[in-house]
Motif scaffolding. Structure first.
Motif, PDB file in Angstrom:
ATOM      1  N   SER A  95       5.319  -6.696  18.224  1.00  0.00           N
ATOM      2  CA  SER A  95       7.323  -5.809  17.810  1.00  0.00           C
ATOM      3  C   SER A  95       6.378  -5.330  19.170  1.00  0.00           C
ATOM      4  O   SER A  95       7.701  -4.309  19.254  1.00  0.00           O
ATOM      5  CB  SER A  95       7.219  -5.385  17.144  1.00  0.00           C
ATOM      6  N   ASP A  96       5.569  -4.214  19.646  1.00  0.00           N
ATOM      7  CA  ASP A  96       5.560  -3.915  20.294  1.00  0.00           C
ATOM      8  C   ASP A  96       6.204  -4.144  21.984  1.00  0.00           C
ATOM      9  O   ASP A  96       6.630  -2.442  22.450  1.00  0.00           O
ATOM     10  CB  ASP A  96       3.856  -3.068  21.339  1.00  0.00           C
ATOM     11  N   GLN A  97       6.644  -4.847  22.079  1.00  0.00           N
ATOM     12  CA  GLN A  97       7.714  -5.084  23.901  1.00  0.00           C
ATOM     13  C   GLN A  97       8.774  -5.640  22.648  1.00  0.00           C
ATOM     14  O   GLN A  97      10.031  -5.514  23.729  1.00  0.00           O
ATOM     15  CB  GLN A  97       7.864  -6.434  24.436  1.00  0.00           C
ATOM     16  N   ALA A  98       9.139  -5.323  21.479  1.00  0.00           N
ATOM     17  CA  ALA A  98      10.798  -5.621  20.323  1.00  0.00           C
ATOM     18  C   ALA A  98      11.746  -4.263  21.347  1.00  0.00           C
ATOM     19  O   ALA A  98      10.899  -3.113  21.470  1.00  0.00           O
ATOM     20  CB  ALA A  98      10.447  -5.398  19.033  1.00  0.00           C
ATOM     21  N   PRO A  99      13.224  -4.529  21.153  1.00  0.00           N
ATOM     22  CA  PRO A  99      13.558  -3.677  21.826  1.00  0.00           C
ATOM     23  C   PRO A  99      13.304  -2.263  20.240  1.00  0.00           C
ATOM     24  O   PRO A  99      14.316  -1.490  20.605  1.00  0.00           O
ATOM     25  CB  PRO A  99      15.030  -4.175  21.195  1.00  0.00           C
ATOM     26  N   ALA A 121       9.725  -8.172  11.486  1.00  0.00           N
ATOM     27  CA  ALA A 121       9.672  -8.241  12.787  1.00  0.00           C
ATOM     28  C   ALA A 121      11.553  -9.082  12.707  1.00  0.00           C
ATOM     29  O   ALA A 121      11.285  -8.318  14.706  1.00  0.00           O
ATOM     30  CB  ALA A 121       8.520  -9.959  13.235  1.00  0.00           C
ATOM     31  N   ARG A 122      11.488  -9.001  12.573  1.00  0.00           N
ATOM     32  CA  ARG A 122      13.324  -9.766  13.084  1.00  0.00           C
ATOM     33  C   ARG A 122      14.362  -8.608  13.229  1.00  0.00           C
ATOM     34  O   ARG A 122      14.535  -8.591  14.598  1.00  0.00           O
ATOM     35  CB  ARG A 122      14.271 -10.724  11.661  1.00  0.00           C
ATOM     36  N   PHE A 123      13.547  -7.905  12.613  1.00  0.00           N
ATOM     37  CA  PHE A 123      14.609  -6.589  12.909  1.00  0.00           C
ATOM     38  C   PHE A 123      14.395  -5.530  13.930  1.00  0.00           C
ATOM     39  O   PHE A 123      14.875  -5.373  14.863  1.00  0.00           O
ATOM     40  CB  PHE A 123      14.169  -5.699  11.318  1.00  0.00           C
ATOM     41  N   ALA A 124      12.981  -5.477  14.086  1.00  0.00           N
ATOM     42  CA  ALA A 124      12.253  -5.071  16.161  1.00  0.00           C
ATOM     43  C   ALA A 124      13.105  -5.789  16.415  1.00  0.00           C
ATOM     44  O   ALA A 124      13.502  -5.022  17.738  1.00  0.00           O
ATOM     45  CB  ALA A 124      10.565  -5.276  15.463  1.00  0.00           C
ATOM     46  N   ARG A 125      13.166  -7.219  16.525  1.00  0.00           N
ATOM     47  CA  ARG A 125      13.904  -7.763  17.575  1.00  0.00           C
ATOM     48  C   ARG A 125      14.907  -7.661  17.901  1.00  0.00           C
ATOM     49  O   ARG A 125      15.623  -7.145  18.936  1.00  0.00           O
ATOM     50  CB  ARG A 125      13.785  -9.803  17.388  1.00  0.00           C
ATOM     51  N   GLN A 126      16.584  -6.948  16.763  1.00  0.00           N
ATOM     52  CA  GLN A 126      17.040  -6.437  16.720  1.00  0.00           C
ATOM     53  C   GLN A 126      17.197  -5.492  17.524  1.00  0.00           C
ATOM     54  O   GLN A 126      18.161  -4.419  17.511  1.00  0.00           O
ATOM     55  CB  GLN A 126      17.582  -7.141  15.992  1.00  0.00           C
ATOM     56  N   GLY A 127      16.325  -4.407  17.631  1.00  0.00           N
ATOM     57  CA  GLY A 127      16.498  -3.332  17.924  1.00  0.00           C
ATOM     58  C   GLY A 127      16.578  -2.151  16.637  1.00  0.00           C
ATOM     59  O   GLY A 127      16.498  -0.404  16.828  1.00  0.00           O
ATOM     60  N   VAL A 128      15.987  -2.573  15.727  1.00  0.00           N
ATOM     61  CA  VAL A 128      16.243  -1.631  14.529  1.00  0.00           C
ATOM     62  C   VAL A 128      14.447  -0.979  14.087  1.00  0.00           C
ATOM     63  O   VAL A 128      13.672  -1.716  14.892  1.00  0.00           O
ATOM     64  CB  VAL A 128      16.131  -2.627  13.202  1.00  0.00           C
ATOM     65  N   ARG A 129      14.226  -0.057  13.622  1.00  0.00           N
ATOM     66  CA  ARG A 129      13.141   1.047  13.736  1.00  0.00           C
ATOM     67  C   ARG A 129      12.783   1.170  12.433  1.00  0.00           C
ATOM     68  O   ARG A 129      13.335   1.187  11.401  1.00  0.00           O
ATOM     69  CB  ARG A 129      12.955   2.078  14.662  1.00  0.00           C
ATOM     70  N   VAL A 130      11.084   0.316  12.202  1.00  0.00           N
ATOM     71  CA  VAL A 130      10.782  -0.427  10.981  1.00  0.00           C
ATOM     72  C   VAL A 130       9.432  -0.085  10.626  1.00  0.00           C
ATOM     73  O   VAL A 130       8.501  -0.038  11.424  1.00  0.00           O
ATOM     74  CB  VAL A 130      10.675  -1.594  11.169  1.00  0.00           C
ATOM     75  N   LEU A 131       9.506   0.655   9.618  1.00  0.00           N
ATOM     76  CA  LEU A 131       8.777   1.383   9.099  1.00  0.00           C
ATOM     77  C   LEU A 131       8.045   0.624   7.792  1.00  0.00           C
ATOM     78  O   LEU A 131       8.410   0.385   7.038  1.00  0.00           O
ATOM     79  CB  LEU A 131       9.194   2.668   7.722  1.00  0.00           C
ATOM     80  N   ALA A 132       6.624  -0.061   9.232  1.00  0.00           N
ATOM     81  CA  ALA A 132       6.865  -1.770   7.242  1.00  0.00           C
ATOM     82  C   ALA A 132       4.797  -0.982   6.832  1.00  0.00           C
ATOM     83  O   ALA A 132       4.586  -0.612   6.897  1.00  0.00           O
ATOM     84  CB  ALA A 132       6.081  -2.542   8.364  1.00  0.00           C
ATOM     85  N   THR A 133       5.177  -0.901   5.720  1.00  0.00           N
ATOM     86  CA  THR A 133       4.887  -1.061   4.532  1.00  0.00           C
ATOM     87  C   THR A 133       3.720  -2.623   3.967  1.00  0.00           C
ATOM     88  O   THR A 133       4.343  -3.152   3.685  1.00  0.00           O
ATOM     89  CB  THR A 133       5.046  -0.342   3.453  1.00  0.00           C
TER      90      THR A 133
END
Length: 252
Positions: free
Chosen positions: A48-52, A22-34
């Motif tokens: 995280s849909d509205q995150a950068p 979640a923190r990565f997504a807020r910083q604009g990182v694209r995350v594959l979460a498993t």
């Protein structure tokens, strides 16, 4: 941190792994979460849909052969080659050598050691391959969530602690092996963290609350996630390779 980076985060359906994703997504990182809980991963992606950045759920079990390679391939197919791999999935086990449940030892070692070893090998092989293509001009990060109990022997929790000792050794050995390629292998060693980890592992709740009363306020998953973000955000030539964080009042 470079907001254009792509990350793979294991153990992302709860606790520390979820907080990191979640923190990565807020910083604009694209995350594959498993993780094993597809519903929770879907909730994380929606939140995280509205995150950068973005979170894409990819349910699975880290003990499945080839899982890390599959994750890296999926991230590359969705966006581009990942440059961050966070190995967070793990199990706990209460009890001493004499008092712990021996029927759970093999599964603990399978998840906490063998699966992590496969993740390290696969992520490092892919990152070195990428580095050989671009001359190592881009930094790449492998982050492993360890534990303070993997540094200081605990008579009260030695079986779980032994798996962390093993992983800590592997992390440092791999760091030495791949650092020339600008691949940073980082160990994060949290102390007591209040999350769902203790309940899932079957630790005694009264014992844990006594620990919290003596050593708290305890760390939160978000505390650990902020340290991970800081570590992977350093300039290419700077590597914080081993970071311990504890509640201020935790003695050991």
């Amino acid at each position: 941190m470079d907001e254009k980076r792509v990350a793979v985060v294991t153990g992302a359906s709860s606790g520390i792994g979820r907080a990191i994703a979640a923190r990565f997504a807020r910083q604009g990182v694209r995350v594959l979460a498993t993780g094993r809980d597809g519903r929770r991963l879907a909730d994380l992606a929606a939140e995280s849909d509205q995150a950068p950045g973005a979170v894409r759920p990819f349910p699975g079990d880290v003990t499945t052969p080839g899982h890390a390679r599959e994750l890296l391939a999926a991230a590359a197919a969705e966006w581009e080659a990942a440059s961050i791999f966070v190995a967070c999935a793990g199990h706990g086990l209460p009890g001493t050598v004499l008092g712990s449940d021996p029927t759970r030892w093999e599964r603990l070692i399978e998840v906490n050691v063998l699966a992590v070893l496969h993740q390290l090998r696969d992520a490092a092989a892919e990152f070195v391959r990428q580095a050989e293509l671009d001359g190592g001009r881009r930094v790449r990060d492998i982050v492993v969530i360890g534990s303070t109990v993997g540094r200081q022997v605990s008579a009260a929790n030695p079986v779980y602690g032994s798996t962390k000792f093993a992983v800590h050794s592997l992390v440092e050995a791999l760091r030495q092996e791949v650092c020339a390629h600008n691949v940073r292998v980082t160990l994060i060693e949290p102390g007591f963290v209040r999350s769902g980890f203790q309940d899932a592992a079957g630790y005694d709740s009264a014992w844990f609350e006594a620990v919290a009363a003596e050593s708290g306020p305890l760390l939160t998953p978000e505390d650990v996630a902020s340290v991970v973000e800081f570590a992977v955000g350093r300039p290419t030539h700077v590597h914080l390779d081993d970071i311990r964080l504890r509640p201020t009042r935790q003695k050991v």
